[in-house]
Design an enzyme around this catalytic site. Sequence first.
Site, PDB file in Angstrom:
ATOM      1  N   GLU A  54      42.576  33.673  37.426  1.00 20.12           N
ATOM      2  CA  GLU A  54      41.491  32.733  36.736  1.00 20.12           C
ATOM      3  C   GLU A  54      41.559  31.190  36.304  1.00 20.12           C
ATOM      4  O   GLU A  54      40.512  30.767  36.431  1.00 20.12           O
ATOM      5  CB  GLU A  54      40.597  33.791  35.528  1.00 20.12           C
ATOM      6  CG  GLU A  54      39.533  34.544  35.874  1.00 20.12           C
ATOM      7  CD  GLU A  54      38.843  35.177  34.693  1.00 20.12           C
ATOM      8  OE1 GLU A  54      39.199  34.964  33.513  1.00 20.12           O
ATOM      9  OE2 GLU A  54      37.770  35.831  35.164  1.00 20.12           O
ATOM     10  N   HIS A  91      60.060  50.484  46.723  1.00 22.86           N
ATOM     11  CA  HIS A  91      59.873  51.374  47.887  1.00 22.86           C
ATOM     12  C   HIS A  91      58.571  51.270  48.582  1.00 22.86           C
ATOM     13  O   HIS A  91      58.137  51.893  49.468  1.00 22.86           O
ATOM     14  CB  HIS A  91      60.023  52.860  47.409  1.00 22.86           C
ATOM     15  CG  HIS A  91      61.393  53.294  46.675  1.00 22.86           C
ATOM     16  ND1 HIS A  91      62.342  53.496  47.245  1.00 22.86           N
ATOM     17  CD2 HIS A  91      61.687  52.879  45.400  1.00 22.86           C
ATOM     18  CE1 HIS A  91      63.395  53.841  46.704  1.00 22.86           C
ATOM     19  NE2 HIS A  91      63.210  53.322  45.272  1.00 22.86           N
ATOM     20  N   LYS A 115      28.034  37.648  40.500  1.00 22.57           N
ATOM     21  CA  LYS A 115      27.382  37.956  39.398  1.00 22.57           C
ATOM     22  C   LYS A 115      25.607  37.697  39.635  1.00 22.57           C
ATOM     23  O   LYS A 115      24.864  38.450  39.329  1.00 22.57           O
ATOM     24  CB  LYS A 115      27.570  37.400  37.928  1.00 22.57           C
ATOM     25  CG  LYS A 115      28.897  37.940  37.435  1.00 22.57           C
ATOM     26  CD  LYS A 115      29.189  37.390  36.029  1.00 22.57           C
ATOM     27  CE  LYS A 115      30.296  37.616  35.501  1.00 22.57           C
ATOM     28  NZ  LYS A 115      30.736  36.915  34.237  1.00 22.57           N
TER      29      LYS A 115
END
Length: 418
Positions: A274, A295, A409
């Site tokens: 951010e 892995h 948003k």
Amino acid sequence: MGIIVDLSRAESCLDREELRELRTRAAAVCRNLYEREDKEQVLGWRTRESSVMQLEEIKAKAEEIRERADVFVIVGVGGSNQAARGVIEALPQRRGPEIVYLGNTLSPYTIERTLEKLEGKSVYMDVIAKNFETLEPGSHFRILRQWMGSRYSREEMARRIIVTGTKGSRLEEIGLENGYLFLEFPVPVGGRYSAFTPVGLLPLAAAGLDVDRYLEGMEAALKDCLDNGEDSPAVRYAAVRQLLYRRGYDIEMIVSFEPRYAFFTKWWVQLFGESEGKEKRGIFPAAAVYSEDLHSIGQYMQEGRRNLIETFVSVKDPGASVTVEPCPEYRDGFDYLDGMDFAHINRAAERATWEAHGGGGVPCIRFEADEVSEKTFGELYYYFMAACAVSGELMGVNPFDQEGVEEYKRSMFAALGR
Ligand code: PA5
């Protein structure tokens, strides 16, 4: 001993003179961070005085929570819950309430399962939301308030609900109107920089952790940033990762051989993601838990595109001991481990990974703590926050805003009719 930072492997991939120059610039950026006036109201995280508030009130409430609650619900998202969760999930559970997280999802499945956990239990909650506009904590507060309202009296709810937000926010007003304890989320501290404010402190104290030791760690790192300039881990790390970025290394993976660090690394991903990912720039932050993830992404780390930085968070004393006892009758092929402790085995795997990935051209960095404790978390959080601020400013972006997250948003709120 504090946190030891080993940058030698990564530094050896870079031109010495360029690194020296950038480190000098990073030290100047760091100095400026501490010396300048906080006109934009974003630098409150710098000192204990501007972060830590209401400490005695927090300790007293935490004691009550620990005595009376079976479950303590932390309602918050992003910077409003990740720092506390990083520490709580890493340290052994003390006697006291189970810590449960809400306000960090929109999944009805998760909300329903979490509410089920509360049934028949004595519940306290802390609602943490800086401006009280975020959908997840705001909506979950309503659900939880209604859940509590059907079980507790108004007076009892007033004891059990704590609200943490900025002064003047609707959350503060709700607190005042209903008699909830209000804890201040200082305006000049962004969510992802709020580890040492009441945002992080009440959850830690309610989980039975030692907030004084945590703040000691913070103060040790702060002193180092102030006193040691170019030699401070925060400055050195910021300079190295920025020079690597200029040389095409645009992904940084934080890795640890301690799964208990998984939520801490999630906090780190948010902090750097951010703060730096803007204006079409930034090092993409990712996290992995080794040895398990060796892995899955081990192959890529060893031989994939050489644009990766790997930052190890290590610990000398894992705080546990499990020995492999001999078992010759089974002839299972693992007798070479006889008598070894997993502390040694895990360490050997970490060293081998460091050598192999470094040898494969990955600039490896290591932050090493003596132990996993409140104090070392205080140091790590502070070093990374300071480094992130310096690194963002070196790159020419504002590490304290996050305008980009408003984009999704807007359409989400339009779809929901806000
Ligand atoms: O770092 C930040 O500012 C964000 O990640 C916020 O912490 C997050 O979006 C939650 O915001 P709020 O506390 O306002 O609900």
